[in-house]
Design an enzyme around this catalytic site. Structure first.
Site, PDB file in Angstrom:
ATOM      1  N   ASP A 286      13.277   5.894  36.451  1.00 41.42           N
ATOM      2  CA  ASP A 286      14.475   6.118  36.741  1.00 41.42           C
ATOM      3  C   ASP A 286      15.213   5.243  35.646  1.00 41.42           C
ATOM      4  OD1 ASP A 286      16.380   6.482  39.823  1.00 41.42           O
ATOM      5  OD2 ASP A 286      16.977   6.813  37.664  1.00 41.42           O
TER       6      ASP A 286
HETATM    7  C1  GLC Z   1      20.054   7.494  38.533  1.00 39.73           C
HETATM    8  C2  GLC Z   1      19.489   8.059  39.637  1.00 39.73           C
HETATM    9  C3  GLC Z   1      18.659   9.200  39.401  1.00 39.73           C
HETATM   10  C4  GLC Z   1      19.147   9.970  38.479  1.00 39.73           C
HETATM   11  C5  GLC Z   1      19.248   9.137  36.884  1.00 39.73           C
HETATM   12  C6  GLC Z   1      19.698   9.806  35.903  1.00 39.73           C
HETATM   13  O1  GLC Z   1      20.408   5.978  38.394  1.00 39.73           O
HETATM   14  O2  GLC Z   1      18.956   7.174  40.372  1.00 39.73           O
HETATM   15  O3  GLC Z   1      18.265   9.897  40.528  1.00 39.73           O
HETATM   16  O4  GLC Z   1      18.300  11.080  37.997  1.00 39.73           O
HETATM   17  O5  GLC Z   1      19.647   7.710  37.135  1.00 39.73           O
HETATM   18  O6  GLC Z   1      21.131   9.959  35.940  1.00 39.73           O
END
Ligand code: GLC
Length: 744
Positions: A286
């Site tokens: 993430d």
């Molecule tokens: C965010 C979220 C994740 C998302 C990623 C990209 O922080 O936690 O669910 O897919 O970043 O946007």
């Protein structure tokens, strides 16, 4: 005889050829990935392991300056938050026209509940309990997203969540492992379709691995700490179900588990994901979560963070840039093997081949298709159908609902009555809120032409100002009935949106009190992204509709339910507490050694001195404009062996005055285990459509697979003993019967 033999031989050979061909097609991408890998430098391979956001959208705490140069230098394999045929083509050209080996980029985005046509937030949609409906909405999302240049969605989010303080409950499928697993699989199949090479299918990404929804105190990114039994029995199955459905990628979670940040957990990313589950796709972290291991305090510097992540099993670094900065040096120092880099790069390249990106890097950048597909009429109709089925009728005393369409004057009041932006909820990706149809507009489109609709804002959503009260009261006084729409702002749920107070804002309560003084038939409509404490509302209002954030077609969907064009059928997939003090509260709790039910008058039982043990609205709760009766469950046998299948039947009858749908639920209880067992566990559900007076026999099959759990020895197995089978319309049902499992 000879002829038959010859025929048989032909059949066997062709079957073998086909299956080899089948394997050939699959290994075709792997072979191509291997051949390409052999041509790549170490730096080019590491480039494939790097993912940066574009500056088109912001979904995390950092941005990357000069990502276009990174692309041109071959230091990036994927970009997220870039959409549209034109823009993705522009970025793809940077990669394909400027890099040595012309390796195309992967474009990812958070297509969570629709892309342009926005569907209900996932928690709302899960209340339909309709797997085909949810697979269909993911399919439509993929149609639109791939028409705008996207290859990969960061969905489905499958984190089991039992704490309404956590803002991301809106993004999942609620509290239950069994239902959450089924929904996870449906959504993956929707996104990925039958063949990733098709123009309208995209990679799914099951997230957030693992147990992100169990953050302590519901505070986002907070510590997760649980036994391995709870992890494996409650939290892991939906991820496994998504992978069994073919999910191509996995995203690690921000939280720690068993004392290790997920992005550095060999236990999660290699032992479980690869060795136990055999996952062969790629793992992406993430947002900057490799960097965040410095904050977690498990590494002292960025080099150690990069080494920990790649060696634990991370294949792609979202936005930290640590793989780009450190891996080459780590390989040279022998701290990371080039074989590990090759393994990660191959997983990513293979999926790019599967998508057909090497055949045509611009196949998804088709502006004509984009124009034809995005937000077409058919998708909008499906969005409304989906939204209707996501609505939950919480209460309908004295049949206040449905409202007569020919009513003379109807007041539509409240901060959510004509709210537009909030309707598409959080994580609404490229959704255009300006195209959402408000509740007021939906009502105006649905009532009879003779009906006078009076609108008043009533109050701000949060600000403590009564300036709109007088107008609202004056209009409500003129009406035969009142629709009062209250709720949260969409930004009050979603990521980084935890709340310590899950009641409606105070100013809305004051408005509700003023409207109640009029003593008129009033329907309360609640728009929210999480279970709320609706004790006050339940005490004072006769009719309450839980409408969540229903997306682009919210208004027309709610209106169809309000006036009875659609009889609501949704059932809650997450418990609504009476008060926050009860949290965590969910239906599949343990009995404890001093169950309240054993002796309610005894001081020394498990209870509160200031609150009931029971939720306001339990998991599985949802009413209809009609009513249903259930016979006692019937079993075709009362004793089974491990190889038997038990058939459970129950007759459901529509005893009300209009057709309706009922989600019939089957729960099991293991009365004695080598470890304590929940008082109920959902193990089946079926939606039945019944005309007035109609009865249907609903049948469920129960096998020993449904009885398995992690025993005292942590073996996933079954044990002999007695079990109760419940069949009912919500998790409170006591409509039960006993059976036994004999293993000798
Ligand atoms: C965010 C979220 C994740 C998302 C990623 C990209 O922080 O936690 O669910 O897919 O970043 O946007």
């Amino acid at each position: 005889m000879k002829m038959i033999f010859r025929l048989l031989l032909i059949l066997i050979i062709s079957a073998l050829t086909f299956s080899c061909a089948e394997k050939k097609i699959q290994s075709n991408s792997e072979e191509k990935a291997d051949s390409l890998l052999a041509l790549m430098t170490l730096r080019e391979k590491i480039g494939q392991l790097t993912l940066y956001t574009s500056d088109w959208d912001v979904t995390g705490p950092t941005m990357r300056k000069g990502y276009q140069n990174d692309i041109k230098n071959g230091d990036v394999g994927a970009i997220f938050n870039a959409i549209g045929s034109a823009y993705t083509r522009q970025l793809q050209e940077l990669a394909v026209e400027n890099t040595r080996l012309k390796i195309p980029l992967l474009f990812g985005y958070d297509v969570i509940h629709g892309h342009r046509t926005i569907f209900p937030i996932p928690l709302a949609e899960s209340c339909s309990w309709d797997l085909e409906l949810m697979q269909r909405s993911a399919r439509i999302a993929a149609e639109e997203a791939t028409a705008e240049g996207l290859h990969w969605t960061f969905a489905p989010m499958v984190d089991i969540a039992r704490d309404p303080r956590w803002g991301r409950v809106m993004e999942g499928a609620g509290e239950d492992t069994y239902l959450g697993s089924q929904i996870a699989a449906a959504r993956v199949k929707g996104f990925q379709g039958e063949n990733l090479n098709d123009i309208n299918t995209m990679l799914a990404c099951v997230k957030h691995f693992a147990a992100y929804g169990a953050a302590q105190a519901g505070r986002d990114y907070h510590t997760v700490d649980m036994s391995d039994r709870v992890l494996r029995e409650t939290y892991l199955p939906p991820y496994k179900a998504a992978l069994d459905a073919g999910a191509a990628t996995v995203m690690t979670s921000f939280n720690e588990i068993h004392g290790e940040p997920a992005s550095g957990s060999q236990y999660l990313l290699t032992d479980i994901l690869r060795k136990e589950w055999g996952f062969d796709g790629f793992v992406v972290t993430d947002y900057t979560s490799i960097m965040e291991m410095l904050y977690h305090g498990v590494v002292a510097d960025t080099t150690a963070a990069a080494a920990l992540a790649i060696n634990a099993g991370v294949d792609m670094d979202m936005q930290a840039g640590f793989f780009q900065d450190k891996l080459e040096q780590l390989v040279k120092e022998g701290k990371v093997s080039e074989a590990r880099i090759n393994e990660a790069a191959k997983r990513i390249l293979k999926l790019k081949f599967d998508l057909g990106l090497f055949d045509d890097p611009y196949k998804y950048c088709d502006t004509a298709r984009e124009k034809a597909v995005v937000m077409n009429e058919k998708f909008l109709i499906e969005a409304k159908e989906n939204a209707k089925r996501s609505i939950v009728l919480l209460k309908n005393q004295d049949k206040v609902l449905p409202i007569n369409k020919n009513i003379k004057t109807l007041a539509v009041v409240g901060p959510m009555a004509h709210a537009r932006k909030d309707l598409i909820g959080s994580w609404s990706a490229a959704g255009d809120w300006k195209k959402a149809v408000t509740l007021l507009e939906g009502i105006q489109q649905t009532v009879s032409p003779s009906t006078k609709v009076l609108y008043a804002k009533g109050s701000p959503l949060m600000a403590d100002s009564t300036q709109y009260f007088a107008d609202a009261i004056a209009k409500a006084k003129q009406a035969e009935a009142i629709v009062l729409a209250v709720g949260e702002a969409s930004w009050m749920s979603g990521e980084a949106a935890s709340r310590t107070n899950i009641q409606l804002p105070l100013i809305q309560k004051k408005l509700m009190e003023e409207i109640l003084k009029l003593n008129k038939p009033t329907v309360l409509i609640v728009m929210n992204g999480r279970p709320l404490d609706l004790s006050f509302e339940d005490k004072h209002f006769k009719a309450i509709l839980e409408t969540w954030f229903l997306g682009t077609q919210a208004g027309p969907a709610i209106a169809e339910v309000l006036f009875g064009d659609y009889n609501p059928s949704g059932k809650l997939t997450m418990t609504f507490p009476r008060s926050l003090g009860q949290v965590p509260i969910y239906y599949s709790m343990k009995n404890t050694g001093r169950p309240y039910e054993s002796d309610p008058n005894n001081k020394y039982v498990s209870k509160y001195i200031d609150e009931s043990n029971y939720p306001l609205y339990p998991f599985g709760h949802g009413l209809s404009y009609t009513s249903f009766s259930y016979t006692k469950p019937f079993l075709d046998k009362t004793v089974i062996s491990p190889k038997d299948t038990l058939t459970v039947t129950c007759t459901i009858t529509n005893i009300g005055d209009r057709p309706g749908e009922e989600i019939v639920q089957l729960y099991l209880r293991d009365l004695v285990g080598s470890v304590t067992r929940p008082i109920k566990e959902l193990k089946g559900f079926k939606k039945v459509n019944l005309a007035v007076g109609e009865s249907k026999v609903v049948s469920f099959k129960v096998t020993v697979e449904d009885l398995k759990f992690y025993t005292k020895e942590m073996k996933f197995s079954y044990e002999p003993g007695d079990f109760e089978v419940f069949v009912g319309g919500d998790s409170n049902t006591q409509n039960k019967i006993l059976f036994s499992l004999k293993t000798d």
